[in-house]
Design a protein around this motif. Structure first.
Motif, PDB file in Angstrom:
ATOM      1  N   ARG A  57     109.598  -6.221 -91.158  1.00  0.00           N
ATOM      2  CA  ARG A  57     110.848  -5.566 -91.594  1.00  0.00           C
ATOM      3  C   ARG A  57     112.176  -6.068 -90.813  1.00  0.00           C
ATOM      4  O   ARG A  57     113.207  -6.212 -91.425  1.00  0.00           O
ATOM      5  N   SER A  58     111.937  -5.737 -89.433  1.00  0.00           N
ATOM      6  CA  SER A  58     113.150  -5.948 -88.700  1.00  0.00           C
ATOM      7  C   SER A  58     113.531  -7.566 -88.713  1.00  0.00           C
ATOM      8  O   SER A  58     114.856  -7.702 -88.248  1.00  0.00           O
ATOM      9  N   VAL A  59     112.772  -8.585 -89.364  1.00  0.00           N
ATOM     10  CA  VAL A  59     113.355  -9.706 -89.045  1.00  0.00           C
ATOM     11  C   VAL A  59     113.465 -10.326 -90.629  1.00  0.00           C
ATOM     12  O   VAL A  59     114.647 -10.901 -90.689  1.00  0.00           O
ATOM     13  N   MET A  69     103.268 -11.732 -82.035  1.00  0.00           N
ATOM     14  CA  MET A  69     103.819 -12.884 -80.955  1.00  0.00           C
ATOM     15  C   MET A  69     105.522 -12.862 -81.112  1.00  0.00           C
ATOM     16  O   MET A  69     106.122 -13.312 -80.102  1.00  0.00           O
ATOM     17  N   ARG A  70     105.944 -12.546 -82.392  1.00  0.00           N
ATOM     18  CA  ARG A  70     107.323 -12.495 -82.621  1.00  0.00           C
ATOM     19  C   ARG A  70     107.831 -11.586 -81.621  1.00  0.00           C
ATOM     20  O   ARG A  70     109.053 -11.628 -81.416  1.00  0.00           O
ATOM     21  N   MET A  71     107.283 -10.540 -80.967  1.00  0.00           N
ATOM     22  CA  MET A  71     107.925  -9.509 -80.154  1.00  0.00           C
ATOM     23  C   MET A  71     108.209 -10.214 -78.880  1.00  0.00           C
ATOM     24  O   MET A  71     109.104  -9.831 -77.942  1.00  0.00           O
ATOM     25  N   ARG A  72     107.684 -11.552 -78.377  1.00  0.00           N
ATOM     26  CA  ARG A  72     108.104 -12.349 -77.437  1.00  0.00           C
ATOM     27  C   ARG A  72     109.152 -13.363 -77.587  1.00  0.00           C
ATOM     28  O   ARG A  72     109.085 -14.197 -76.663  1.00  0.00           O
ATOM     29  N   PHE A  73     109.463 -13.536 -78.742  1.00  0.00           N
ATOM     30  CA  PHE A  73     110.590 -14.709 -78.965  1.00  0.00           C
ATOM     31  C   PHE A  73     111.582 -14.692 -78.109  1.00  0.00           C
ATOM     32  O   PHE A  73     112.083 -15.712 -77.709  1.00  0.00           O
ATOM     33  N   GLU A 102     110.009  -0.933 -74.260  1.00  0.00           N
ATOM     34  CA  GLU A 102     109.094  -2.015 -75.086  1.00  0.00           C
ATOM     35  C   GLU A 102     108.826  -3.216 -74.457  1.00  0.00           C
ATOM     36  O   GLU A 102     107.457  -3.558 -74.540  1.00  0.00           O
ATOM     37  N   MET A 103     109.453  -3.695 -73.192  1.00  0.00           N
ATOM     38  CA  MET A 103     109.006  -4.726 -72.473  1.00  0.00           C
ATOM     39  C   MET A 103     107.815  -4.384 -71.549  1.00  0.00           C
ATOM     40  O   MET A 103     106.812  -5.072 -71.389  1.00  0.00           O
ATOM     41  N   ARG A 104     107.959  -3.109 -71.217  1.00  0.00           N
ATOM     42  CA  ARG A 104     106.798  -2.695 -70.299  1.00  0.00           C
ATOM     43  C   ARG A 104     105.552  -2.567 -71.156  1.00  0.00           C
ATOM     44  O   ARG A 104     104.403  -2.858 -70.519  1.00  0.00           O
ATOM     45  N   VAL A 117     100.197  -5.008 -73.141  1.00  0.00           N
ATOM     46  CA  VAL A 117      99.508  -5.345 -74.317  1.00  0.00           C
ATOM     47  C   VAL A 117      99.210  -6.957 -73.799  1.00  0.00           C
ATOM     48  O   VAL A 117      98.086  -7.369 -74.221  1.00  0.00           O
ATOM     49  N   PHE A 118      99.763  -7.787 -73.274  1.00  0.00           N
ATOM     50  CA  PHE A 118      99.704  -9.094 -72.600  1.00  0.00           C
ATOM     51  C   PHE A 118      98.334  -9.067 -71.699  1.00  0.00           C
ATOM     52  O   PHE A 118      97.401  -9.812 -71.837  1.00  0.00           O
ATOM     53  N   ILE A 119      98.366  -8.105 -70.926  1.00  0.00           N
ATOM     54  CA  ILE A 119      97.210  -8.154 -69.949  1.00  0.00           C
ATOM     55  C   ILE A 119      96.037  -7.763 -70.934  1.00  0.00           C
ATOM     56  O   ILE A 119      94.837  -8.420 -70.360  1.00  0.00           O
ATOM     57  N   LEU A 120      96.026  -6.673 -71.661  1.00  0.00           N
ATOM     58  CA  LEU A 120      94.811  -6.268 -72.179  1.00  0.00           C
ATOM     59  C   LEU A 120      94.227  -7.360 -73.525  1.00  0.00           C
ATOM     60  O   LEU A 120      93.054  -7.476 -73.739  1.00  0.00           O
ATOM     61  N   ARG A 121      95.121  -7.849 -74.023  1.00  0.00           N
ATOM     62  CA  ARG A 121      94.850  -8.734 -75.104  1.00  0.00           C
ATOM     63  C   ARG A 121      94.563 -10.097 -74.865  1.00  0.00           C
ATOM     64  O   ARG A 121      93.696 -11.073 -74.854  1.00  0.00           O
ATOM     65  N   ASP A 122      96.068 -10.866 -74.281  1.00  0.00           N
ATOM     66  CA  ASP A 122      95.674 -12.149 -74.105  1.00  0.00           C
ATOM     67  C   ASP A 122      95.068 -12.490 -72.784  1.00  0.00           C
ATOM     68  O   ASP A 122      94.171 -13.604 -73.029  1.00  0.00           O
ATOM     69  N   LEU A 123      95.220 -11.711 -71.828  1.00  0.00           N
ATOM     70  CA  LEU A 123      94.252 -12.054 -70.580  1.00  0.00           C
ATOM     71  C   LEU A 123      92.906 -11.560 -70.897  1.00  0.00           C
ATOM     72  O   LEU A 123      91.887 -11.666 -70.027  1.00  0.00           O
TER      73      LEU A 123
END
Length: 544
Positions: free
Chosen positions: A15-17, A85-89, A523-525, A530-536
């Motif tokens: 919705r935001s995009v 992933m759009r949250m990291r663009f 949001e960045m924190r 999320v990056f540590i728990l999901r991607d790593l």
């Protein structure tokens, strides 16, 4: 089909995009799973022309998978990972600017804005103001981005759900097994199918660069030679390779972890070690980095870095050589003074002769454990962290053992364990004493299941991210602020805000900018967790 928290977050991102209409279609697909066009029209209650345009937009931006089945025909499914992933663009664009300058950031931002583009479209869109010199420089920067895998070709396989092919390949492997398959044979069949699917994807992404023959005169013999050179294929559509940028985010987390545990000089040494092997780091699933020599690490240390300040050296007027200081730091980072399993679990690098490797798997497990412990401390205090560390270090224990070894009163242990169990930070294992499985004759053992804990906490983090986005949208749609924001978007007001905006309007905008900055930092924190728990988390889970 996604769970409720993930579906709400993905809907908020879309919705935001893309706006409310696209968000409606995305919400239907996230809630009901894969659907065909007739079901999508009925559940979304939108016009067929609108739904078709929405599907085209989502496919163009790689958010929508489509597949053709024998029973249902063509069906559509949301790619949840692509959506999140759009949250990291914004961070990807910033990283591209740090690596390749302003032109690199503009190319990555343009590709992200359009989903996928061909090289001529990228160059023509960015060379409007300088049609003479800009195309040459843009072509060079684009070649670097493609060559270093920051941009990858958009293939047909990327638009189809890999789950369908994996199920089909697993079925083909199972049919090759004669007789009743064992658990080992089933596991091997799944592994073979995964390797086959991965190989197909890698082969499909080999396009994008093609060879060209380049003639040049040899100054010595005045003869012509032909050199094979690579250039970007103008007919291939390119998209951003998220995993390549995620590697930089991971390396930054590792560097910060080393600097936090030891000092900034140790972080600088680890950063130089990662820089020396950075071109070969293409995937987050790498267990460790490629070996690199100490001399290569020294070459990546900035000249103005005083590494001696990070060590307590013997009183001497002469500063030791840089190579000696580097070896001391590597000994500290490798926990060379503690050659035990605990010391290896606390290490950052491993040494082999004059070579050093960064242990990504060990560090990822430690980062994941730190995130889970931070959540336990925030919600259950120091007692929760003590219990969690005790169970992680010793394994399964009953309530009396936890109370005794953790030096806590039994009346304090039980409520903490119950509260942590409700959030899946700890799990309960029942061990019957007899075959009748009578609850009164059972051992109840508590333990930590990292995979389960990470999955549940990841959903909670998704809920937090959704609340942050909803709060930002609600604040922005407040009538007074919305009117001022619309006024500021006018061309005349944007050029002279001081004169054409009143004092109250400027104060309102300043308050909004301050609120938005706080929400963005929060949001960045959360996104870092999320990056540590999901991607790593692919290999950051104990396999015991």
């Amino acid at each position: 089909m996604a769970d409720a928290d993930t579906a709400r977050l993905c809907t908020e991102v879309v919705r935001s995009v893309f706006g409310p209409l696209v968000a409606t279609v995305a919400c239907v697909l996230l809630t009901h799973g894969r659907l065909g066009l007739p079901q999508l029209l009925r559940l979304s209650k939108l016009k067929p022309r609108t739904v078709r345009a929405t599907i085209l937009v989502l496919v163009q931006h790689n958010i929508l998978w489509h597949a053709r089945t024998e029973d249902e025909g063509e069906v559509f499914e949301i790619n949840i990972d692509e959506c999140l992933m759009r949250m990291r663009f914004g961070r990807y664009v910033w990283l591209a600017g740090q690596l390749y300058g302003k032109l690199g950031a503009e190319i990555v931002q343009l590709v992200l804005d359009h989903g996928k583009l061909r090289p001529p479209e990228i160059i023509s869109a960015l060379s409007v103001y300088d049609p003479v010199k800009a195309p040459v420089v843009l072509a060079q920067t684009l070649h670097k981005l493609v060559d270093e895998a920051y941009l990858k070709p958009a293939t047909l396989l990327s638009h189809f759900s890999p789950r369908d092919k994996l199920i089909r390949y697993v079925g083909e492997e199972k049919r090759k097994i004669s007789g009743f398959p064992t658990a080992k044979e089933l596991r091997q069949a799944k592994e073979i199918a995964e390797v086959r699917l991965k190989r197909e994807e890698e082969e499909a992404e080999q396009v994008g660069m093609k060879r060209k023959a380049k003639d040049y005169p040899d100054k010595a013999s005045k003869r012509k030679a032909v050199e094979d050179d690579l250039k970007v294929d103008d007919d291939v559509y390119f998209r951003v390779n998220y995993e390549r940028f995620n590697v930089h985010i991971r390396n930054e987390l590792i560097e910060n972890a080393a600097a936090e545990r030891y000092n900034k000089c140790a972080g600088a040494v680890l950063r130089a070690t990662l820089k020396s092997t950075e071109p070969k780091q293409r995937k987050l699933s790498d267990v460790r980095s490629d070996p690199t020599s100490f001399a290569n690490v020294v070459m990546h240390i900035p000249d103005d870095t005083d590494l001696a300040a990070g060590l307590v050296l013997q009183s001497s007027s002469k500063t030791p050589p840089t190579m000696k200081i580097i070896k001391e730091f590597f000994g500290i980072l490798a926990s060379a003074d503690n050659p035990t399993p605990a010391g290896r679990a606390a290490s950052f690098v491993s040494l082999g002769g004059s070579k050093v490797q960064v242990e990504f798997e060990i560090i990822a497990r430690r980062l994941q454990r730190r995130v889970l412990e931070a959540i336990a401390r925030e919600r259950h205090g120091d007692e929760g962290v003590r219990i969690m560390r005790l169970l992680q270090d010793t394994g399964m224990m009953d309530e009396k053992q936890i109370s005794k070894i953790g030096m806590m009163a039994p009346k304090d242990v039980r409520p903490v364990l119950s509260a942590m169990s409700a959030e899946s930070l700890v799990s309960l294992q029942e061990v019957p004493k007899s075959a009748d499985r009578n609850p009164t004759r059972m051992f109840y053992l508590w333990y930590v299941n990292p995979q389960k804990a990470s999955t549940v906490q990841l959903r909670n983090l998704y809920k937090t991210l959704y609340n942050i986005g909803a709060r930002r949208r609600a604040e922005q749609e407040e009538p007074n602020l919305k009117a001022v924001l619309e006024k500021r978007q006018r061309s005349d007001v944007s050029q002279d805000e001081e004169r054409l905006l009143t004092r109250n309007e400027r104060e309102l905008l300043a308050q909004w900018e301050k609120k938005r900055e706080k929400l963005t930092v929060l949001e960045m924190r959360v996104e870092e967790a999320v990056f540590i728990l999901r991607d790593l988390g692919s290999f950051a889970i104990n396999d015991d």
